[in-house]
Design an enzyme around this catalytic site. Sequence first.
Site, PDB file in Angstrom:
ATOM      1  N   THR A 128     -34.136  61.039  35.129  1.00 16.28           N
ATOM      2  CA  THR A 128     -34.170  62.041  36.190  1.00 16.28           C
ATOM      3  C   THR A 128     -32.770  62.624  36.386  1.00 16.28           C
ATOM      4  O   THR A 128     -31.807  61.864  36.541  1.00 16.28           O
ATOM      5  CB  THR A 128     -34.645  61.414  37.513  1.00 16.28           C
ATOM      6  OG1 THR A 128     -35.923  60.795  37.296  1.00 16.28           O
ATOM      7  CG2 THR A 128     -34.771  62.472  38.597  1.00 16.28           C
ATOM      8  N   TRP A 158     -31.464  57.144  22.938  1.00 17.28           N
ATOM      9  CA  TRP A 158     -30.121  57.096  23.526  1.00 17.28           C
ATOM     10  C   TRP A 158     -29.285  56.008  22.871  1.00 17.28           C
ATOM     11  O   TRP A 158     -28.104  56.208  22.584  1.00 17.28           O
ATOM     12  CB  TRP A 158     -30.200  56.855  25.031  1.00 17.28           C
ATOM     13  CG  TRP A 158     -30.442  58.096  25.829  1.00 17.28           C
ATOM     14  CD1 TRP A 158     -29.838  59.310  25.681  1.00 17.28           C
ATOM     15  CD2 TRP A 158     -31.355  58.241  26.917  1.00 17.28           C
ATOM     16  NE1 TRP A 158     -30.319  60.193  26.620  1.00 17.28           N
ATOM     17  CE2 TRP A 158     -31.258  59.572  27.389  1.00 17.28           C
ATOM     18  CE3 TRP A 158     -32.257  57.384  27.534  1.00 17.28           C
ATOM     19  CZ2 TRP A 158     -32.006  60.055  28.450  1.00 17.28           C
ATOM     20  CZ3 TRP A 158     -33.007  57.852  28.593  1.00 17.28           C
ATOM     21  CH2 TRP A 158     -32.876  59.177  29.040  1.00 17.28           C
ATOM     22  N   LYS A 203     -30.423  31.678  36.985  1.00 16.01           N
ATOM     23  CA  LYS A 203     -30.840  32.968  37.542  1.00 16.01           C
ATOM     24  C   LYS A 203     -32.299  33.246  37.206  1.00 16.01           C
ATOM     25  O   LYS A 203     -33.036  33.801  38.025  1.00 16.01           O
ATOM     26  CB  LYS A 203     -29.944  34.089  36.996  1.00 16.01           C
ATOM     27  CG  LYS A 203     -30.308  35.483  37.518  1.00 16.01           C
ATOM     28  CD  LYS A 203     -30.184  35.597  39.027  1.00 16.01           C
ATOM     29  CE  LYS A 203     -30.612  36.957  39.558  1.00 16.01           C
ATOM     30  NZ  LYS A 203     -29.762  38.053  39.112  1.00 16.01           N
TER      31      LYS A 203
END
Length: 298
Positions: A38, A87, A180
């Site tokens: 975006t 990308w 984590k």
Amino acid sequence: MSTQDSPRVALIGPGAIGTTIAAVMHEVGRTPTIYGRTPHPQLELRFDGGEIRVPGPVKVEVPQASQPYDLVFVAVKTTQIADIAPWLEALCGPQTVVCALQNGVEQQSLLAPYLAGGPVLPSVVWFPAQREPDASVWLRSKPRLTLPDQPATQRVIAALAGTRCSVEVEADFTSVAWRKLLQNAVAGLMVLAGRRAGMFSRSDITELALAYLRECLSVARAEGANLGDDVPQQIVAGFHQAPADLGTSILADRQAGRQLEWDIRNGVVQRYGRKHGIATPISDLVVPLLAAASDGPG
């Protein structure tokens, strides 16, 4: 490429975590080139005592000809890695360090197939950042990253030097990453309940969370994590102390009807449990429910 002291940096995915990293770099005059789906005119990070605005727009086009960057932060969900492949191909070369600002313990194996052979640097992100309805990001604690002790880490340290994001280097990164993951796995219960962190104040949820975390701990240890018996209680205590309205990215995705990162946060415990012959009865219930919430049908 530029020098190690001043790496040329790009960031893919200006969501909550990506916006935080971009903002702390911009604050010290080291703004990365930002790519995303975006074209936000700017990024805004809010925190107690102030805000940082990063000028845009976010680049949405894949550059056709680009000198490889020294460092590329990847801050998209693991469910979106295939979508950013163009990308990665355009921005990364054999010497590019790709730092994964992602959940899970499989960051290297997930990203490596899309790269030109450069190092993938896993990380553990230790700060809650929430995307708000106006697309701004609310940072609810001091940003902190843990990275493995390897040469590629120095490039991230150089990029974040002098910023408000601290970087810790850990020789036993496996243990930190699995700790984590345990925290992320138990947060998946919030998706099934449709509630935020306050739900852990219920005694029945506390007991369920502890049982699930002990199951996850057995798998983590089988994978080489050096974690004590007190870790499940520490993690649940953290939820007890958290603001009752504290959410998590997987809950936000569920509420928005988006695909969930159920496999790398929860499915991984079940998968590795089977690999090591460890029974995972709670995972065997939680994982199909999260998968159905994410992928349907129905």
